[in-house]
Motif scaffolding. Structure first.
Motif, PDB file in Angstrom:
ATOM      1  N   SER A   2       9.570 -21.425   6.468  1.00  0.00           N
ATOM      2  CA  SER A   2       9.721 -19.981   6.590  1.00  0.00           C
ATOM      3  C   SER A   2      11.142 -19.576   6.245  1.00  0.00           C
ATOM      4  N   LYS A   3      11.306 -18.259   6.104  1.00  0.00           N
ATOM      5  CA  LYS A   3      12.623 -17.679   5.860  1.00  0.00           C
ATOM      6  C   LYS A   3      12.876 -16.596   6.891  1.00  0.00           C
ATOM      7  N   PHE A   4      14.130 -16.178   6.974  1.00  0.00           N
ATOM      8  CA  PHE A   4      14.473 -14.980   7.716  1.00  0.00           C
ATOM      9  C   PHE A   4      14.570 -13.827   6.728  1.00  0.00           C
ATOM     10  N   LYS A   5      14.119 -12.662   7.168  1.00  0.00           N
ATOM     11  CA  LYS A   5      14.287 -11.451   6.382  1.00  0.00           C
ATOM     12  C   LYS A   5      15.010 -10.426   7.226  1.00  0.00           C
ATOM     13  N   ARG A   6      16.068  -9.878   6.685  1.00  0.00           N
ATOM     14  CA  ARG A   6      16.816  -8.808   7.357  1.00  0.00           C
ATOM     15  C   ARG A   6      16.614  -7.518   6.586  1.00  0.00           C
ATOM     16  N   ILE A   7      16.415  -6.422   7.323  1.00  0.00           N
ATOM     17  CA  ILE A   7      16.225  -5.111   6.702  1.00  0.00           C
ATOM     18  C   ILE A   7      17.095  -4.086   7.424  1.00  0.00           C
ATOM     19  N   ILE A   8      17.755  -3.238   6.643  1.00  0.00           N
ATOM     20  CA  ILE A   8      18.411  -2.051   7.176  1.00  0.00           C
ATOM     21  C   ILE A   8      17.818  -0.859   6.446  1.00  0.00           C
ATOM     22  N   VAL A   9      17.289   0.095   7.195  1.00  0.00           N
ATOM     23  CA  VAL A   9      16.728   1.309   6.611  1.00  0.00           C
ATOM     24  C   VAL A   9      17.495   2.502   7.171  1.00  0.00           C
ATOM     25  N   ALA A  10      18.118   3.264   6.269  1.00  0.00           N
ATOM     26  CA  ALA A  10      18.882   4.456   6.653  1.00  0.00           C
ATOM     27  C   ALA A  10      18.406   5.602   5.779  1.00  0.00           C
ATOM     28  N   GLY A  11      17.420   6.355   6.264  1.00  0.00           N
ATOM     29  CA  GLY A  11      16.837   7.387   5.415  1.00  0.00           C
ATOM     30  C   GLY A  11      16.232   6.739   4.180  1.00  0.00           C
ATOM     31  N   PRO A  12      16.610   7.187   2.977  1.00  0.00           N
ATOM     32  CA  PRO A  12      16.084   6.575   1.756  1.00  0.00           C
ATOM     33  C   PRO A  12      16.840   5.321   1.322  1.00  0.00           C
ATOM     34  N   LEU A  13      17.941   5.004   2.006  1.00  0.00           N
ATOM     35  CA  LEU A  13      18.754   3.847   1.643  1.00  0.00           C
ATOM     36  C   LEU A  13      18.203   2.591   2.307  1.00  0.00           C
ATOM     37  N   VAL A  14      17.961   1.562   1.505  1.00  0.00           N
ATOM     38  CA  VAL A  14      17.377   0.318   2.014  1.00  0.00           C
ATOM     39  C   VAL A  14      18.248  -0.858   1.585  1.00  0.00           C
ATOM     40  N   VAL A  15      18.554  -1.737   2.541  1.00  0.00           N
ATOM     41  CA  VAL A  15      19.272  -2.974   2.276  1.00  0.00           C
ATOM     42  C   VAL A  15      18.423  -4.119   2.811  1.00  0.00           C
ATOM     43  N   GLU A  16      18.170  -5.130   1.991  1.00  0.00           N
ATOM     44  CA  GLU A  16      17.321  -6.246   2.415  1.00  0.00           C
ATOM     45  C   GLU A  16      17.948  -7.573   1.983  1.00  0.00           C
ATOM     46  N   ALA A  17      17.656  -8.613   2.747  1.00  0.00           N
ATOM     47  CA  ALA A  17      18.062  -9.969   2.378  1.00  0.00           C
ATOM     48  C   ALA A  17      17.040 -10.950   2.933  1.00  0.00           C
TER      49      ALA A  17
END
Length: 258
Positions: A2-17
């Motif tokens: 498995s992997k880790f997934k990180r998400i940041i959602v700020a309105g329409p702005l999305v950051v993922e890893a």
């Protein structure tokens, strides 16, 4: 696996890893290799600079329909120092909050107080002024002019395109260095929406893809960084109108607020 997934959602702005997750059966060398990859990916998600934190906060609260104003002072009202300038902007915001409350509407804002640079449209070098973002209601211009009453006001639209977006606006708000160590660069109302953050496990073959350009404004994509111990990827984009943004999942809660 498995992997880790990180998400940041700020309105329409999305950051993922996504990055490798250690497994109990991994050898010591593999665990260390995965740990190094995970550390690299997580560092890209960490908010090291003031403008990065402000970028998410702006994206979570303001968009093209909201207001971006610069409040300046005429000679009769020009403050002598930062303390006096802050007193004046806080008094204005107090009047503004009351006016919004009386009309049954909330007020959200972020502002910065400056005095070190020259504005492109009017002379402000060495003169105190404020840049402020305000949630719009549709009937704000005359009210803001009346409540301010200490000098000129310049209204501009908030740009969200490839050239100018939340990061460039946040960098502009944070462009002046602190006058004193520890002095905060910007201030905001207490009712600002917070970006959503979450980390959870996903299957090893879970892809991390940038949406097509027709559906988003692409800001960053490092591609797959591969080693013998796995790979990680980091993407950042702004979803266009009509695109559903994947919100952090409710389960597997390791939730944080940015």
């Amino acid at each position: 696996m498995s992997k880790f997934k990180r998400i940041i959602v700020a309105g329409p702005l999305v950051v993922e890893a996504v990055y490798p997750a250690p497994h109990p059966r991994d050898s010591r060398a593999v665990r260390q290799g995965k740990k190094a990859l995970s550390s690299q990916a997580q560092q890209m998600m960490n908010l090291k600079y003031a403008y990065q934190k402000l970028e998410l906060l702006i994206a979570a609260n303001f968009g093209k329909k909201d207001l971006y104003a610069t409040l300046t002072y005429d000679n009769a009202h020009l403050p002598e120092n930062r303390q006096e300038a802050l007193k004046k902007i806080k008094a204005f915001l107090k009047r503004f909050r009351k006016a919004r409350k009386d009309s049954g509407q909330e007020l959200r804002y972020i502002y910065v107080t400056e005095h070190k640079h020259q504005h492109e449209n009017f002379y402000m070098d060495g003169r105190w002024h404020h840049h402020i973002l305000i949630n719009a209601t549709g009937e704000d211009y005359d009210l803001i002019r009346r409540l301010w009453g200490q000098g000129n006001i310049e209204f501009r639209s908030i740009r969200v395109d490839k050239a100018k977006h939340f990061e460039s606006l946040a960098r502009y708000f944070c462009k002046e260095q602190r006058d004193k160590l520890g002095l905060r660069l910007w201030s905001g109302s207490r009712n600002l929406h917070k970006p959503e953050r979450e980390c959870f496990r996903v299957p090893d073959d879970t892809p991390l893809k940038m949406p097509p350009e027709s559906r988003c404004i692409r800001l960053a994509d490092i591609g797959d960084v591969k080693t013998a111990y796995g790979h990680y990827r980091y993407i950042k984009y702004i979803a266009k109108a009509g695109m559903s943004v994947q919100r952090p999942r409710a389960k597997h809660r390791r939730r944080r607020k940015a």
